[in-house]
Design a protein around this motif. Structure first.
Motif, PDB file in Angstrom:
ATOM      1  N   TRP A   1       0.730  -1.265   0.013  1.00  0.00           N
ATOM      2  CA  TRP A   1      -0.060   0.024  -0.051  1.00  0.00           C
ATOM      3  C   TRP A   1       1.078   1.403  -0.060  1.00  0.00           C
ATOM      4  O   TRP A   1       1.863   1.326   0.770  1.00  0.00           O
ATOM      5  N   GLY A   2       0.626   2.252  -0.839  1.00  0.00           N
ATOM      6  CA  GLY A   2       1.046   3.553  -0.812  1.00  0.00           C
ATOM      7  C   GLY A   2      -0.081   4.781  -0.618  1.00  0.00           C
ATOM      8  O   GLY A   2      -0.926   4.600  -1.118  1.00  0.00           O
ATOM      9  N   VAL A   3       0.360   5.396   0.510  1.00  0.00           N
ATOM     10  CA  VAL A   3      -0.625   6.532   0.755  1.00  0.00           C
ATOM     11  C   VAL A   3       0.244   7.899   0.403  1.00  0.00           C
ATOM     12  O   VAL A   3       1.200   8.349   0.976  1.00  0.00           O
ATOM     13  N   VAL A   4      -0.445   8.900  -0.426  1.00  0.00           N
ATOM     14  CA  VAL A   4       0.260  10.169  -0.635  1.00  0.00           C
ATOM     15  C   VAL A   4      -0.548  11.302   0.169  1.00  0.00           C
ATOM     16  O   VAL A   4      -1.740  11.376  -0.336  1.00  0.00           O
ATOM     17  N   GLY A   5       0.042  11.904   0.971  1.00  0.00           N
ATOM     18  CA  GLY A   5      -0.435  12.863   1.527  1.00  0.00           C
ATOM     19  C   GLY A   5      -0.705  12.494   3.074  1.00  0.00           C
ATOM     20  O   GLY A   5      -1.597  11.700   3.391  1.00  0.00           O
TER      21      GLY A   5
ATOM     22  N   THR B   1      -6.769  13.187   6.474  1.00  0.00           N
ATOM     23  CA  THR B   1      -7.260  12.052   5.466  1.00  0.00           C
ATOM     24  C   THR B   1      -6.291  10.818   5.402  1.00  0.00           C
ATOM     25  O   THR B   1      -6.257   9.877   5.668  1.00  0.00           O
ATOM     26  N   GLY B   2      -5.013  11.290   5.059  1.00  0.00           N
ATOM     27  CA  GLY B   2      -4.045  10.369   4.944  1.00  0.00           C
ATOM     28  C   GLY B   2      -3.610   9.817   6.042  1.00  0.00           C
ATOM     29  O   GLY B   2      -3.247   8.491   6.049  1.00  0.00           O
TER      30      GLY B   2
ATOM     31  N   LEU C   1      -2.522   2.210  -4.694  1.00  0.00           N
ATOM     32  CA  LEU C   1      -2.193   3.695  -4.150  1.00  0.00           C
ATOM     33  C   LEU C   1      -3.263   4.636  -3.892  1.00  0.00           C
ATOM     34  O   LEU C   1      -4.349   4.415  -4.389  1.00  0.00           O
ATOM     35  N   ILE C   2      -3.433   5.069  -2.661  1.00  0.00           N
ATOM     36  CA  ILE C   2      -4.427   5.952  -2.254  1.00  0.00           C
ATOM     37  C   ILE C   2      -3.876   7.501  -2.194  1.00  0.00           C
ATOM     38  O   ILE C   2      -2.924   7.702  -1.621  1.00  0.00           O
ATOM     39  N   LEU C   3      -4.710   8.197  -2.752  1.00  0.00           N
ATOM     40  CA  LEU C   3      -4.308   9.639  -2.893  1.00  0.00           C
ATOM     41  C   LEU C   3      -5.131  10.442  -1.804  1.00  0.00           C
ATOM     42  O   LEU C   3      -6.441  10.436  -1.710  1.00  0.00           O
ATOM     43  N   SER C   4      -4.483  11.045  -1.264  1.00  0.00           N
ATOM     44  CA  SER C   4      -5.055  11.996   0.064  1.00  0.00           C
ATOM     45  C   SER C   4      -4.618  13.305   0.084  1.00  0.00           C
ATOM     46  O   SER C   4      -4.467  13.820   1.197  1.00  0.00           O
ATOM     47  N   ASN C   5      -4.148  13.916  -1.231  1.00  0.00           N
ATOM     48  CA  ASN C   5      -3.405  15.090  -1.125  1.00  0.00           C
ATOM     49  C   ASN C   5      -4.447  16.083  -1.808  1.00  0.00           C
ATOM     50  O   ASN C   5      -3.846  16.987  -2.378  1.00  0.00           O
ATOM     51  N   ASN C   6      -5.678  15.825  -1.766  1.00  0.00           N
ATOM     52  CA  ASN C   6      -6.571  17.015  -2.169  1.00  0.00           C
ATOM     53  C   ASN C   6      -6.408  17.741  -3.498  1.00  0.00           C
ATOM     54  O   ASN C   6      -6.372  16.891  -4.419  1.00  0.00           O
ATOM     55  N   ALA C   7      -6.120  18.519  -3.529  1.00  0.00           N
ATOM     56  CA  ALA C   7      -6.107  19.476  -4.868  1.00  0.00           C
ATOM     57  C   ALA C   7      -5.013  18.946  -5.720  1.00  0.00           C
ATOM     58  O   ALA C   7      -4.727  19.095  -7.025  1.00  0.00           O
ATOM     59  N   PHE C   8      -3.988  18.503  -5.017  1.00  0.00           N
ATOM     60  CA  PHE C   8      -2.539  18.063  -5.787  1.00  0.00           C
ATOM     61  C   PHE C   8      -2.829  16.550  -6.454  1.00  0.00           C
ATOM     62  O   PHE C   8      -2.103  16.156  -7.176  1.00  0.00           O
ATOM     63  N   ALA C   9      -4.017  16.241  -6.100  1.00  0.00           N
ATOM     64  CA  ALA C   9      -4.470  14.822  -6.858  1.00  0.00           C
ATOM     65  C   ALA C   9      -4.410  15.119  -8.209  1.00  0.00           C
ATOM     66  O   ALA C   9      -4.133  14.227  -9.234  1.00  0.00           O
ATOM     67  N   THR C  10      -4.839  16.200  -8.816  1.00  0.00           N
ATOM     68  CA  THR C  10      -4.728  16.548 -10.116  1.00  0.00           C
ATOM     69  C   THR C  10      -3.523  16.549 -10.889  1.00  0.00           C
ATOM     70  O   THR C  10      -3.421  16.176 -12.207  1.00  0.00           O
ATOM     71  N   GLN C  11      -2.215  16.604 -10.211  1.00  0.00           N
ATOM     72  CA  GLN C  11      -0.936  16.498 -10.648  1.00  0.00           C
ATOM     73  C   GLN C  11      -0.703  14.998 -10.893  1.00  0.00           C
ATOM     74  O   GLN C  11       0.144  14.573 -11.688  1.00  0.00           O
ATOM     75  N   PHE C  12      -1.465  14.256 -10.265  1.00  0.00           N
ATOM     76  CA  PHE C  12      -1.259  12.853 -10.651  1.00  0.00           C
ATOM     77  C   PHE C  12      -2.319  12.284 -11.712  1.00  0.00           C
ATOM     78  O   PHE C  12      -2.371  11.033 -11.820  1.00  0.00           O
TER      79      PHE C  12
ATOM     80  N   GLY D   1      -8.970   7.288  -3.793  1.00  0.00           N
ATOM     81  CA  GLY D   1      -8.963   8.606  -3.224  1.00  0.00           C
ATOM     82  C   GLY D   1      -9.999   9.135  -2.308  1.00  0.00           C
ATOM     83  O   GLY D   1     -11.074   8.399  -2.455  1.00  0.00           O
ATOM     84  N   ALA D   2      -9.766   9.851  -1.273  1.00  0.00           N
ATOM     85  CA  ALA D   2     -10.568  10.573  -0.493  1.00  0.00           C
ATOM     86  C   ALA D   2     -10.206  12.007  -0.764  1.00  0.00           C
ATOM     87  O   ALA D   2      -9.143  12.209  -0.114  1.00  0.00           O
ATOM     88  N   LEU D   3     -11.081  12.754  -1.451  1.00  0.00           N
ATOM     89  CA  LEU D   3     -10.456  14.009  -1.790  1.00  0.00           C
ATOM     90  C   LEU D   3     -11.671  15.130  -1.729  1.00  0.00           C
ATOM     91  O   LEU D   3     -12.758  14.872  -1.907  1.00  0.00           O
ATOM     92  N   GLY D   4     -11.338  16.592  -1.385  1.00  0.00           N
ATOM     93  CA  GLY D   4     -12.339  17.670  -1.641  1.00  0.00           C
ATOM     94  C   GLY D   4     -13.135  17.532  -0.364  1.00  0.00           C
ATOM     95  O   GLY D   4     -14.386  17.261  -0.272  1.00  0.00           O
ATOM     96  N   CYS D   5     -12.590  18.131   0.769  1.00  0.00           N
ATOM     97  CA  CYS D   5     -13.166  18.424   2.156  1.00  0.00           C
ATOM     98  C   CYS D   5     -14.147  19.255   2.120  1.00  0.00           C
ATOM     99  O   CYS D   5     -15.130  19.213   3.118  1.00  0.00           O
ATOM    100  N   ASN D   6     -13.793  20.323   1.151  1.00  0.00           N
ATOM    101  CA  ASN D   6     -14.858  21.432   1.278  1.00  0.00           C
ATOM    102  C   ASN D   6     -14.956  22.139   2.438  1.00  0.00           C
ATOM    103  O   ASN D   6     -15.953  22.577   3.101  1.00  0.00           O
ATOM    104  N   GLY D   7     -13.751  22.509   3.170  1.00  0.00           N
ATOM    105  CA  GLY D   7     -13.731  23.184   4.306  1.00  0.00           C
ATOM    106  C   GLY D   7     -13.823  22.522   5.706  1.00  0.00           C
ATOM    107  O   GLY D   7     -14.005  23.034   6.791  1.00  0.00           O
TER     108      GLY D   7
END
Length: 438
Positions: A36-40, A44-45, A236-247, A370-376
């Motif tokens: 498993w790999g988690v980014v962020g 969340t991460g 791979l799990i992305l928990s890096n919010n807006a930086f997920a677009t870079q992936f 991914g779990a992304l976009g917490c909206n504040g």
């Protein structure tokens, strides 16, 4: 795929500098192989990695953080772990009652996780069940409080209306005309929380800090490249919010909106007496573009306002001085009895917003989730969604998992340059319309 943008926050975050120091975990050099790999390694991460470790005790989970834990967005918010639905896109902050009830369950689920971990591991993050005041000064703000009150009635949630003559005994300041107090919000020192969670991770989590991913190869296994080597993972799990677009995921669907905050030096005993009110409290504005306030257990006052949209996900340091000047005016309007109290720190921090206020939960691509976009609502939403994502990956079922999987997901944004022009224009107009609430 080359990663073109990585996090680069300013060094002024008071929460980070006032939290307990710790030694950052250095990435292992060379090639690392894990399931498993988690980014962020924000809230969340950390939640994903912890729960994966518990669900798969024989597996190694590699958690990669581009900066130091607590230095990024999760350590830069205002520290409100809100129990209630807080949909800023709905006039009453509640929206659809059925959806709101599930969000209430999700927030309470997350609060329980946080309080249990703090109690179990004994780290100090100034956690206090102090509730929150939603306060208003202008007529439109008062109308928002009435709408919020009606939404809380639909959910059968407790609240108290506090009129202007009573407010100084709560907040010290006589600035506001009315506030709606709800008792279930926990106030937290966010950087201390994130650091404490990182220091108490299970032993089968390998945390790599100051370890920005510079490239990713979505083969089998997935290979993440960083400055000192590579990490190959099956999932791979992305928990890096807006930086997920870079992936390569959710491109054109996430909005990195930055807010700015300042925190004072500690108040002297004489200044505390002059201010009056309760020793710990938190205020959120009736108008979403108004000022958020905190009085912390160590007797500092925090002011957060001002917004900007930075599409690359990075702080614009040139805006810090302007934000500090705005916060100084807001502080003086609210606390004229404290003329000599200066700010010790000023900083910016990102929220990952979406146009329809809906985040992403679940699969992004083959073996990528991914779990992304917490909206504040990063403290509760990030903690809850991260934990539940790890449970879902372990084959577990829960009504909250079904709720998150059934979400609409983020809407597509308009193309650039119209997006940046439109979002920043709306942010400036919203701040102007907030009037005295700002």
């Amino acid at each position: 795929m080359k990663i073109k943008e990585t996090p680069a926050d300013d060094n002024g975050c008071g929460w980070f500098h006032l939290s307990p120091p710790r030694i950052a975990r250095v990435a292992r050099q060379g090639h690392v192989r894990a399931r498993w790999g988690v980014v962020g390694a924000g809230l969340t991460g950390l939640a994903v990695a912890r729960q994966l470790a518990l669900n798969f005790p024989d597996d190694e989970i590699v958690l990669l953080e581009a900066q130091e834990v607590g230095f990024g967005a999760s350590g830069r918010n205002s520290g409100f772990a809100i129990d209630l639905p807080h949909d800023i896109g709905a006039p009453d902050y509640i929206g659809d009652p059925a959806t709101a009830k599930m969000n209430l369950k999700l927030n309470l689920f997350a609060q329980n996780i946080i309080t249990s971990l703090v109690a179990k591991h004994g780290f100090d993050c100034q956690i206090k069940l102090a509730g929150k005041y939603q306060a208003a000064i202008e007529e439109k703000g008062l109308r928002v409080l009435e709408a919020y009150k009606s939404g809380l009635d639909k959910l059968d949630q407790p609240y108290e209306i506090i009129e202007s003559e009573e407010l100084p005994s709560h907040l010290g300041t006589s600035f506001y005309r009315r506030a709606l107090f709800t008792p279930g919000t926990m106030l937290i020192q966010p950087a201390s929380l994130v650091k404490g969670l990182a220091e108490s991770l299970p032993t089968n989590v390998s945390l790599f800090e100051n370890c920005a991913v510079t490239a990713v190869d979505y083969d089998n296994p997935i290979v993440l490249t960083h400055a000192n080597g590579t990490v190959a993972v099956d999932k791979l799990i992305l928990s890096n919010n807006a930086f997920a677009t870079q992936f390569g995921f959710l491109k054109g669907r996430l909005l990195p909106v930055f807010t700015y905050a300042s925190i004072t030096r500690p108040l002297s005993a004489e200044e505390q007496a002059r201010l009056g009110g309760k020793p710990v409290w938190g205020v959120i504005p009736a108008d979403p573009f108004g000022s958020t306030l905190r009085r912390t257990p160590d007797q500092r006052l925090l002011v957060r306002n001002s917004f900007s949209f930075n599409p690359n996900g990075k702080i614009d340091a040139s805006l810090l001085a302007r934000a500090e000047a705005t916060q100084r005016r807001s502080f003086e309007n609210r606390f004229p009895m404290l003329p000599g109290v200066k700010f010790d720190y000023t900083w910016g921090g990102a929220m990952c917003m979406t146009r329809n206020h809906s985040g992403h939960f679940g699969e992004l691509g083959r073996n990528v989730y991914g779990a992304l976009g917490c909206n504040g609502l990063g403290i509760t939403r990030g903690t809850g969604a991260g934990t539940l994502l790890a449970d879902w990956l372990a084959g577990k079922r829960h009504e909250l998992i079904d709720f998150l999987l059934a979400g609409d997901g983020p809407n597509r944004n308009p193309p650039e340059p119209f997006l940046s022009l439109g979002v920043n224009a709306n942010l400036r107009w919203g701040q102007h319309r907030a009037g005295l609430e700002s």
